[in-house]
Design a protein around this motif. Sequence first.
Motif, short mmCIF file in Angstrom:
data_model
loop_
_atom_site.label_atom_id
_atom_site.label_comp_id
_atom_site.label_asym_id
_atom_site.label_seq_id
_atom_site.Cartn_x
_atom_site.Cartn_y
_atom_site.Cartn_z
N ASN A 23 0.86 -1.18 0.00
CA ASN A 23 0.00 0.00 0.00
C ASN A 23 0.90 1.23 0.00
N TRP A 24 1.49 1.50 -1.16
CA TRP A 24 2.47 2.57 -1.28
C TRP A 24 1.97 3.64 -2.23
N ARG A 25 2.22 4.88 -1.87
CA ARG A 25 1.89 5.99 -2.75
C ARG A 25 2.92 6.03 -3.87
N LEU A 26 2.46 6.40 -5.08
CA LEU A 26 3.36 6.53 -6.22
C LEU A 26 2.89 7.62 -7.13
N THR A 27 3.74 8.03 -8.05
CA THR A 27 3.34 8.94 -9.11
C THR A 27 3.68 8.30 -10.45
N VAL A 28 2.84 8.56 -11.42
CA VAL A 28 3.04 8.04 -12.77
C VAL A 28 3.09 9.24 -13.70
N THR A 29 4.14 9.32 -14.49
CA THR A 29 4.29 10.40 -15.45
C THR A 29 4.18 9.82 -16.85
N GLY A 40 -1.12 7.93 -7.29
CA GLY A 40 -1.92 6.73 -7.08
C GLY A 40 -1.38 5.92 -5.92
N ARG A 41 -1.94 4.70 -5.76
CA ARG A 41 -1.53 3.78 -4.71
C ARG A 41 -1.23 2.43 -5.33
N ALA A 42 -0.03 1.94 -5.07
CA ALA A 42 0.32 0.59 -5.51
C ALA A 42 -0.35 -0.41 -4.57
N SER A 43 -0.94 -1.45 -5.16
CA SER A 43 -1.63 -2.45 -4.32
C SER A 43 -0.88 -3.77 -4.26
N ILE A 45 3.07 -5.76 -5.83
CA ILE A 45 4.31 -5.62 -6.59
C ILE A 45 4.95 -6.99 -6.77
N SER A 46 5.67 -7.13 -7.88
CA SER A 46 6.49 -8.32 -8.12
C SER A 46 7.81 -7.83 -8.69
N GLU A 47 8.69 -8.75 -9.01
CA GLU A 47 9.97 -8.37 -9.59
C GLU A 47 9.82 -7.82 -11.01
N GLU A 48 8.70 -8.08 -11.64
CA GLU A 48 8.50 -7.66 -13.03
C GLU A 48 7.48 -6.56 -13.22
N GLY A 49 6.76 -6.16 -12.16
CA GLY A 49 5.76 -5.12 -12.35
C GLY A 49 4.98 -4.85 -11.09
N LEU A 50 3.94 -4.03 -11.25
CA LEU A 50 3.09 -3.71 -10.11
C LEU A 50 1.69 -3.38 -10.59
N ALA A 51 0.75 -3.39 -9.65
CA ALA A 51 -0.62 -2.99 -9.91
C ALA A 51 -0.92 -1.78 -9.04
N ALA A 52 -1.68 -0.83 -9.59
CA ALA A 52 -1.96 0.39 -8.84
C ALA A 52 -3.27 1.01 -9.32
N THR A 53 -3.85 1.78 -8.43
CA THR A 53 -5.00 2.61 -8.78
C THR A 53 -4.46 4.02 -8.97
N VAL A 83 1.94 0.12 -19.54
CA VAL A 83 0.62 -0.21 -19.02
C VAL A 83 0.17 -1.46 -19.77
N ARG A 84 0.03 -2.58 -19.06
CA ARG A 84 -0.34 -3.85 -19.69
C ARG A 84 -1.81 -4.19 -19.50
N HIS A 85 -2.43 -3.57 -18.50
CA HIS A 85 -3.82 -3.87 -18.20
C HIS A 85 -4.46 -2.62 -17.60
N ARG A 86 -5.72 -2.39 -17.93
CA ARG A 86 -6.43 -1.27 -17.33
C ARG A 86 -7.90 -1.64 -17.18
N ASN A 87 -8.43 -1.38 -15.99
CA ASN A 87 -9.84 -1.55 -15.72
C ASN A 87 -10.27 -0.32 -14.93
N GLY A 88 -10.81 0.67 -15.61
CA GLY A 88 -11.12 1.95 -14.97
C GLY A 88 -9.82 2.64 -14.59
N PHE A 89 -9.67 2.92 -13.31
CA PHE A 89 -8.46 3.58 -12.84
C PHE A 89 -7.43 2.59 -12.28
N PHE A 90 -7.76 1.31 -12.33
CA PHE A 90 -6.85 0.26 -11.86
C PHE A 90 -5.99 -0.20 -13.04
#
Length: 117
Positions: A23-29, A40-43, A45-53, A83-90
Amino acid sequence: MYTPVVVQRKWHEVRRYSRFHCNWRLTVTCFRGDTLTFWGRASDISEEGLAATIVGELNVKEVVSVHLNIPLAQVPLTVRAAVRHRNGFFCGFEFLTVSGCQREIIRNACETLAFKE
Protein backbone atom coordinates in the motif's frame (compact mmCIF):
# COMPACT_ATOMS: atom_id res chain seq x y z
CA MET A 1 -8.71 -46.08 -18.74
CA TYR A 2 -6.69 -43.04 -17.62
CA THR A 3 -8.58 -39.77 -17.20
CA PRO A 4 -6.38 -36.70 -16.74
CA VAL A 5 -7.22 -34.50 -13.77
CA VAL A 6 -7.50 -30.79 -14.50
CA VAL A 7 -6.21 -28.70 -11.62
CA GLN A 8 -7.49 -25.14 -11.41
CA ARG A 9 -4.62 -22.87 -10.37
CA LYS A 10 -5.10 -19.55 -8.64
CA TRP A 11 -4.03 -16.37 -10.48
CA HIS A 12 -0.94 -15.82 -8.31
CA GLU A 13 0.25 -19.39 -8.96
CA VAL A 14 0.23 -18.91 -12.74
CA ARG A 15 2.55 -15.92 -12.75
CA ARG A 16 6.29 -16.13 -13.33
CA TYR A 17 7.00 -14.03 -10.24
CA SER A 18 4.96 -13.95 -7.05
CA ARG A 19 3.06 -10.78 -6.26
CA PHE A 20 3.02 -9.27 -2.81
CA HIS A 21 0.41 -6.93 -1.36
CA CYS A 22 1.55 -3.41 -0.56
CA ASN A 23 0.00 0.00 0.00
CA TRP A 24 2.47 2.57 -1.28
CA ARG A 25 1.89 5.99 -2.75
CA LEU A 26 3.36 6.53 -6.22
CA THR A 27 3.34 8.94 -9.11
CA VAL A 28 3.04 8.04 -12.77
CA THR A 29 4.29 10.40 -15.45
CA CYS A 30 3.15 9.98 -19.04
CA PHE A 31 4.37 11.83 -22.09
CA ARG A 32 1.58 12.75 -24.52
CA GLY A 33 2.97 15.92 -26.02
CA ASP A 34 2.70 17.54 -22.60
CA THR A 35 4.02 15.80 -19.52
CA LEU A 36 1.16 14.62 -17.29
CA THR A 37 1.71 13.35 -13.75
CA PHE A 38 -0.86 11.40 -11.77
CA TRP A 39 -0.62 10.07 -8.26
CA GLY A 40 -1.92 6.73 -7.08
CA ARG A 41 -1.53 3.78 -4.71
CA ALA A 42 0.32 0.59 -5.51
CA SER A 43 -1.63 -2.45 -4.32
CA ASP A 44 0.82 -5.22 -5.20
CA ILE A 45 4.31 -5.62 -6.59
CA SER A 46 6.49 -8.32 -8.12
CA GLU A 47 9.97 -8.37 -9.59
CA GLU A 48 8.50 -7.66 -13.03
CA GLY A 49 5.76 -5.12 -12.35
CA LEU A 50 3.09 -3.71 -10.11
CA ALA A 51 -0.62 -2.99 -9.91
CA ALA A 52 -1.96 0.39 -8.84
CA THR A 53 -5.00 2.61 -8.78
CA ILE A 54 -4.21 5.90 -10.53
CA VAL A 55 -6.17 9.17 -10.41
CA GLY A 56 -5.91 9.67 -14.16
CA GLU A 57 -6.58 7.79 -17.36
CA LEU A 58 -3.78 5.81 -18.92
CA ASN A 59 -3.87 3.82 -22.14
CA VAL A 60 -2.94 0.16 -22.50
CA LYS A 61 0.55 -0.15 -24.09
CA GLU A 62 1.42 3.41 -23.03
CA VAL A 63 4.97 3.77 -21.71
CA VAL A 64 5.20 5.76 -18.49
CA SER A 65 7.62 6.59 -15.72
CA VAL A 66 6.69 5.18 -12.29
CA HIS A 67 8.15 6.84 -9.21
CA LEU A 68 7.71 5.36 -5.74
CA ASN A 69 9.33 5.43 -2.34
CA ILE A 70 9.70 1.87 -1.17
CA PRO A 71 9.83 1.62 2.62
CA LEU A 72 13.29 0.66 3.92
CA ALA A 73 14.90 1.53 0.56
CA GLN A 74 17.68 4.11 0.70
CA VAL A 75 16.58 5.92 -2.47
CA PRO A 76 13.30 6.48 -4.33
CA LEU A 77 12.70 4.17 -7.27
CA THR A 78 11.92 5.53 -10.74
CA VAL A 79 11.46 3.02 -13.56
CA ARG A 80 9.98 3.03 -17.04
CA ALA A 81 6.98 0.78 -17.35
CA ALA A 82 4.31 -0.18 -19.86
CA VAL A 83 0.62 -0.21 -19.02
CA ARG A 84 -0.34 -3.85 -19.69
CA HIS A 85 -3.82 -3.87 -18.20
CA ARG A 86 -6.43 -1.27 -17.33
CA ASN A 87 -9.84 -1.55 -15.72
CA GLY A 88 -11.12 1.95 -14.97
CA PHE A 89 -8.46 3.58 -12.84
CA PHE A 90 -6.85 0.26 -11.86
CA CYS A 91 -3.75 -0.49 -13.97
CA GLY A 92 -1.17 -3.22 -14.26
CA PHE A 93 2.37 -2.11 -15.13
CA GLU A 94 5.27 -4.15 -16.50
CA PHE A 95 8.72 -2.78 -15.69
CA LEU A 96 10.69 -2.15 -18.88
CA THR A 97 14.10 -0.77 -17.99
CA VAL A 98 15.39 -1.80 -14.58
CA SER A 99 19.03 -1.51 -13.60
CA GLY A 100 20.72 -4.10 -11.43
CA CYS A 101 20.55 -1.78 -8.43
CA GLN A 102 16.84 -1.10 -9.00
CA ARG A 103 16.13 -4.83 -9.41
CA GLU A 104 17.85 -5.47 -6.07
CA ILE A 105 15.66 -2.81 -4.38
CA ILE A 106 12.52 -4.41 -5.84
CA ARG A 107 13.65 -7.92 -4.90
CA ASN A 108 14.40 -6.83 -1.31
CA ALA A 109 10.99 -5.16 -1.06
CA CYS A 110 9.28 -8.34 -2.30
CA GLU A 111 11.21 -10.46 0.21
CA THR A 112 10.25 -8.09 3.03
CA LEU A 113 6.59 -8.17 1.99
CA ALA A 114 6.68 -11.98 1.77
CA PHE A 115 7.50 -12.16 5.49
CA LYS A 116 4.46 -10.00 6.30
CA GLU A 117 1.99 -12.27 4.45
